[in-house]
Design an enzyme around this catalytic site. Structure first.
Site, PDB file in Angstrom:
ATOM      1  N   LYS A   1      91.799  37.071   2.441  1.00  0.00           N
ATOM      2  CA  LYS A   1      91.868  37.786   1.156  1.00  0.00           C
ATOM      3  C   LYS A   1      90.775  37.365   0.176  1.00  0.00           C
ATOM      4  CE  LYS A   1      96.428  39.673   1.094  1.00  0.00           C
ATOM      5  NZ  LYS A   1      97.120  39.077   2.247  1.00  0.00           N
TER       6      LYS A   1
ATOM      7  N   GLU B   1      98.146  42.627  -8.805  1.00  0.00           N
ATOM      8  CA  GLU B   1      99.551  42.673  -8.421  1.00  0.00           C
ATOM      9  C   GLU B   1      99.690  41.845  -7.154  1.00  0.00           C
ATOM     10  OE1 GLU B   1      97.451  44.930  -7.314  1.00  0.00           O
ATOM     11  OE2 GLU B   1      97.981  44.745  -5.199  1.00  0.00           O
TER      12      GLU B   1
ATOM     13  N   SER C   1      93.939  36.370  10.866  1.00  0.00           N
ATOM     14  CA  SER C   1      93.777  36.667   9.433  1.00  0.00           C
ATOM     15  C   SER C   1      94.138  35.515   8.506  1.00  0.00           C
ATOM     16  CB  SER C   1      94.577  37.915   9.064  1.00  0.00           C
ATOM     17  OG  SER C   1      95.949  37.761   9.370  1.00  0.00           O
TER      18      SER C   1
HETATM   19  C1  LIG Z   1      97.901  39.798   3.118  1.00  0.00           C
HETATM   20  C2  LIG Z   1      97.771  39.386   4.529  1.00  0.00           C
HETATM   21  C3  LIG Z   1      97.745  40.337   5.589  1.00  0.00           C
HETATM   22  C4  LIG Z   1      97.953  41.800   5.386  1.00  0.00           C
HETATM   23  O1  LIG Z   1      97.038  42.437   4.555  1.00  0.00           O
HETATM   24  P1  LIG Z   1      95.884  43.363   5.116  1.00  0.00           P
HETATM   25  O2  LIG Z   1      95.322  44.009   3.892  1.00  0.00           O
HETATM   26  O3  LIG Z   1      96.522  44.369   6.030  1.00  0.00           O
HETATM   27  O4  LIG Z   1      94.918  42.522   5.830  1.00  0.00           O
HETATM   28  C5  LIG Z   1      97.537  39.877   6.882  1.00  0.00           C
HETATM   29  N1  LIG Z   1      97.411  38.562   7.148  1.00  0.00           N
HETATM   30  C6  LIG Z   1      97.433  37.626   6.169  1.00  0.00           C
HETATM   31  C7  LIG Z   1      97.272  36.200   6.544  1.00  0.00           C
HETATM   32  C8  LIG Z   1      97.625  38.004   4.834  1.00  0.00           C
HETATM   33  O5  LIG Z   1      97.642  37.058   3.876  1.00  0.00           O
END
Ligand SMILES: *Cc1c(COP(=O)(O)O)cnc(C)c1O
Length: 397
Positions: free
Chosen positions: A95, A117, A383
């Site tokens: 993020k 938000e 992610s």
């Molecule tokens: C917020 C988040 C997501 C989901 O958000 P996307 O916008 O779909 O990427 C996925 N993995 C992690 C670790 C997150 O913090």
């Protein structure tokens, strides 16, 4: 729709990806959104902007993140499985790639005040982090219910100097926090920038966020070329909440049609259980948070409360780019249940020594469902890290 769009996955001049996208906003927001539409490409393409962004991504975020060959997973599935380590970014997930970009943009637009938000608090923390870095006032709207459920992230934001404002209307969750943020922006059009955390919202947010996250696939291409002699894998797999890590991981492969893009949604307790967040399977076209996309709704258009064990995937829509990738068939949309995600999280932890975020665990499950060929090469976008999910994982120890 038409075949002419099949090879064109970029946003058009009106903010559309095929049938999806646009900017459906209250009239009073028009000046703010118009300013962004007019300025975002010009500003972000300036050499001085790019130089500052690249330096922050390197020295602050910790990029490039490694591309790691997960050897034991590779043996199990009979193909090389590479992990793109966004879990090693500062604050523990992808993020921050977006919040770093948007804070630099906000500064160049002369904004002094940042609003955001947040649902589970991950985007709120990433926003509060860059506001502390740049000395900008930060207000994060968060549903009252989420504030109770996510106390550690609320504390992090407060320690970073942000003001966390509870949204007390409706279901007191993310959608209500979003409404509060929009109300704030309408009332403070001149000095405030609204940092949206995924590839959702009115144009230009989906394209702007996708561009900031596209560093993920830019690095994957270079790293794969170095490691395998080819910059193209056979598969790129990523989980999808709003879709920003997937958009970033897919971005530079969109026109490489030999690369299979696999987007993984949260099936919750099962797609037909009534407790799910599998938007492409259950959703219909509609308008949410300022753009036309697929979203889970009742017959009369009320948004259905989603469910997923992972807070980051617990969202009733997907970004318009993903709706387009789904409709054109460019990406394959699959899903994993809560239980499958938990199982995958433990497997990855014990074969690779990496505790993944619960969101990412959904993507890992899909390794069990795909049929691979001998010379396939798989990349999974890892992610985020799983520290934030320990209280959930502890129930399964
Ligand atoms: C917020 C988040 C997501 C989901 O958000 P996307 O916008 O779909 O990427 C996925 N993995 C992690 C670790 C997150 O913090």
């Amino acid at each position: 729709m038409t075949t002419t769009q099949q090879n064109n996955f970029a946003v058009d001049g009106h903010g559309y990806y095929g049938d999806f996208g646009g900017a459906f906003i209250p009239e009073m927001l028009y000046p703010n959104v118009k300013q962004l539409q007019d300025q975002y490409l010009k500003i972000t393409q300036e050499p001085a902007f790019q130089q500052e962004l690249q330096q922050l991504l390197r020295d602050y975020v910790g990029r490039p993140t490694p591309l790691f060959l997960a050897e034991r997973l590779s043996v199990k599935h009979g193909v090389p499985v590479y992990l793109k380590r966004e879990d090693l970014c500062h604050t523990g997930a992808h993020k921050i790639n977006n919040t770093v970009g948007q804070i630099l943009l906000a500064q160049r637009l002369g904004k002094k005040r940042i609003i955001a938000e947040t649902g589970a608090g991950q985007h709120g923390v990433a926003t509060a982090t860059v506001c502390a870095l740049k000395g900008l006032e930060c207000i994060v709207y968060m549903g009252e219910k989420d504030i109770e459920r996510q106390a550690p992230n609320v504390a992090r934001m407060q320690m970073l100097g942000a003001t966390v404002v509870p949204a007390v209307s409706g279901s007191k969750t993310l959608k209500d926090a979003t409404n509060e943020a929009i109300r704030d922006w309408i009332n403070n059009p001149v000095d405030t920038h609204y940092i949206i955390g995924s590839v959702v919202g009115p144009h230009p947010y989906p394209d702007m966020v996708a561009r900031f996250q596209s560093i993920i696939s830019e690095e994957i291409k270079k790293q794969l070329l170095e490691k395998t002699g080819s910059e193209l894998p056979s598969h790129v797999i990523a989980c999808v909440g709003g879709g920003s890590n997937a958009a970033g991981a897919f971005y530079h492969f969109l026109d490489d049609l030999s690369v299979q893009l696999v987007a993984v949604e949260a099936a919750g307790c099962g797609i037909d259980s009534g407790m799910s967040a599998a938007t492409t399977q259950l959703g219909k076209p509609g308008i949410l948070h300022g753009s036309k996309s697929l979203l889970m709704q009742t017959d009369d258009g009320q948004v259905v409360e989603p469910h997923s064990i992972s807070a980051g995937l617990d969202y009733p829509g997907i970004g318009p780019l993903h709706a387009h990738l789904f409709k054109t068939g460019r990406a394959t949309f699959m899903s994993a249940t809560d239980e499958q995600a938990i199982k995958a999280a433990f497997e990855v932890t014990r074969t690779e020594g990496i505790i993944p975020a619960l969101e990412t665990a959904h993507a890992f499950h899909i390794l069990n469902e795909l049929q691979f060929r001998k010379d396939d090469v798989v990349v999974i976008c890892l992610s985020g890290r799983g520290d934030k999910d320990l209280s959930t994982y502890m129930k399964y120890l």
